[in-house]
Each structure stands twice: as structure tokens, then as C-alpha cells.
Design an enzyme around this catalytic site. Structure first.
Site, PDB file in Angstrom:
ATOM      1  N   GLU A   1       9.100  22.590  35.754  1.00 18.56           N
ATOM      2  CA  GLU A   1       9.472  23.783  36.469  1.00 18.56           C
ATOM      3  C   GLU A   1       9.868  24.836  35.580  1.00 18.56           C
ATOM      4  O   GLU A   1       9.562  26.061  35.558  1.00 18.56           O
ATOM      5  CB  GLU A   1      10.310  23.702  37.665  1.00 18.56           C
ATOM      6  CG  GLU A   1       9.562  22.798  38.585  1.00 18.56           C
ATOM      7  CD  GLU A   1      10.233  22.404  39.835  1.00 18.56           C
ATOM      8  OE1 GLU A   1      10.012  22.590  41.141  1.00 18.56           O
ATOM      9  OE2 GLU A   1      11.537  22.126  39.996  1.00 18.56           O
TER      10      GLU A   1
ATOM     11  N   GLU B   1       8.817  14.021  41.520  1.00 19.85           N
ATOM     12  CA  GLU B   1       9.910  14.160  42.665  1.00 19.85           C
ATOM     13  C   GLU B   1       9.261  13.521  44.014  1.00 19.85           C
ATOM     14  O   GLU B   1      10.339  13.023  44.479  1.00 19.85           O
ATOM     15  CB  GLU B   1       9.919  15.716  43.057  1.00 19.85           C
ATOM     16  CG  GLU B   1      10.820  16.526  42.226  1.00 19.85           C
ATOM     17  CD  GLU B   1      10.221  16.845  41.073  1.00 19.85           C
ATOM     18  OE1 GLU B   1      10.666  17.946  40.297  1.00 19.85           O
ATOM     19  OE2 GLU B   1       8.924  16.512  40.767  1.00 19.85           O
TER      20      GLU B   1
END
Length: 261
Positions: free
Chosen positions: A112, A132
Site C-alpha cells: 500500500e 491481510e
């Protein structure tokens, strides 16, 4: 200058930011807050034009959130400081080029962070993932940004499965600009940064603001804002000495000298 978890090197108008938090360059709350301060200062310093973000060593760029800190009680929604997690992905008004030089494993919040940059260069051994899902959390920034960066179905597969992919696949989907041998990565990033630093900073600022705002607007609405002088960066550009210098240099058949004003 050296700080606890991040090394910052200023080279003329280029800022190099290196995550240096052994063993894996994971980001905890304190490191994120530190990065937020660094990138805010970069944004606000008129002498700085381009930033490079990379990781120390050859194995890890950044694996994202420090799960050991999470296990010790640091909340997923902790105060990560200015700019949100990693200091970049929510930093308002950052209208300067940022290059990510991905030198190794780049996953979770590390990916990210990389996709919050404008240009991504990767070492040929770099690997990527959004794992995640396996730790019961959502890659929120990637869920927002990745389907706009690469084909939707590929982005959703990566988010749903958390699978790993290599630099070649990232390049194939348009996520990565260039793949380089590890020994050449940082120099390639510096060469590119120097090229951008020599360019017109007010034009780059306008490009970045327009591109950012256009993500969620219709084409004609964005064009109406541009022509109606509703972008601060565009208005500043068209009233600048640099805009006049560009026209003069073209007419005089010489290279322009950009002052950023």
C-alpha cells in the site's frame, strides 16, 4: 540525517527516505508517525522536488504493519500520524513526484505504501502480496486503490487470495514501471529522480493534483474545473514566471530554467 527507524538523506532537491527497522522494516505506530513528519516536511519544503522511498538491505522493502506490535496491543486503527499509515497514502496536498524503489519483499501495508508513490521501480527478486485476509484484517487502502491501478479482476483476486506474485507479473499488469537488477535499483531511482528534479515543478504539481482529483470525477467535470481555474496548482502555474520561461525558451530554442515560481 539518521532517525530511529528511518534514514533520511537530502541530495540537492531530492529526498531519499529509507525504512531501516530490522529485521524486516515493518511499520509500527511510531515509525508511521515518523514517516508522516518526513513526508509532510518534504511536501512543505519549496527546495525539495522529488522523493524516493526504499528499504534498507536486500531482503525487505516493507512487510507492512508490525504484527508483533499488534500482538502486544497496538490497534489496527491506532493513530498512525500525518498522512495515515506510512505517511503517504492520506497526505493531503502532496503535489510532488514520489518514486518507490522496491528492493525486496513488499506486502500488506508495504505494498500500500508503494502504490501510494507515483512511480514504482522494483528489483528483479522483489515479491509482492496482500496477505491481510490471512490475519483477519482488510487491506483498506489497497482495496480502494488497486482496482484503479490494475485490471479489476486481477486486483480482486489478489485481495481475496492474498497470494504472492513476482515483479514480472506486477510489471505485466502495469503496477510496476521497471524491473532492474538489485545492484542497479537505487541508482536507477536516483537517475530518474534527478531527471524529474530538473523538470518544471509547477507543471508536475498540476499534473498530480488533476490526476488525483480526476479519479472520482467525470471527464467533463474535471476539464471544467481546469478551465475554470478551480485547481490551485493550475492557477499558480498559469500565473507563474515558469510558464513564461517555458514559452520564451521554446521561442529561443534553448532549455528552460525552471525556478518553481
Amino acid at each position: 540525517m539518521s532517525q530511529s527507524n528511518v534514514t533520511v538523506t537530502r541530495r540537492d532537491t531530492v529526498l531519499e527516505v529509507t525504512l531501516d527497522r530490522p529485521k524486516a522494516n515493518a511499520i509500527d505506530m511510531a515509525t508511521s508517525q515518523e514517516l508522516g513528519e518526513i513526508f509532510t516536511n518534504f511536501r512543505d519544503d519549496p527546495e525539495l522536488r522529488v522523493a524516493i522511498i526504499t528499504g534498507a538491505g536486500e531482503k525487505f522493502f516493507c512487510p507492512g504493519w508490525d504484527l508483533k506490535a499488534a500482538a502486544d496491543g497496538e490497534a489496527a486503527d491506532a493513530d498512525y500520524g500525518k498522512g495515515g499509515f506510512g505517511g503517504l497514502q492520506e497526505l493531503r496536498g502532496l503535489n510532488k513526484p514520489v518514486i518507490a524503489a522496491v528492493n525486496g519483499i513488499c506486502c500488506g501495508g508495504g505494498l500500500e505504501l508503494a502504490i501510494s508513490a507515483d512511480i514504482i521501480l522494483a528489483a528483479d527478486h522483489a515479491t509482492f502480496a496482500l496477505p491481510e485476509i490471512r490475519s483477519g484484517t482488510v487491506a483498506d487502502a489497497a482495496t480502494i486503490k488497486l482496482p484503479k491501478r490494475i485490471p479489476y479482476h486481477i486486483a480482486m483476486e489478489l485481495l481475496y487470495t492474498g497470494r504472492w506474485f513476482d515483479a514480472e507479473e506486477g510489471h505485466r499488469w502495469g503496477l510496476i514501471n521497471r524491473i532492474l537488477p538489485a545492484a542497479e535499483l537505487l541508482q536507477a531511482a536516483r537517475t530518474l529522480a534527478d531527471e524529474l528534479a530538473a523538470g518544471p515543478p509547477l507543471v508536475f504539481a498540476a499534473i498530480k493534483e488533476i490526476a488525483r482529483e480526476a479519479e472520482n470525477m467525470k471527464f467533463q467535470d474535471v476539464m471544467s474545473r481546469v478551465t475554470g481555474s478551480q485547481f490551485e496548482t493550475v492557477e499558480k502555474l498559469y500565473r507563474s514566471d515558469d510558464q513564461k520561461e517555458g514559452a520564451r525558451a521554446f521561442a529561443e530554442k534553448r532549455d528552460p530554467v525552471w525556478k518553481g515560481r
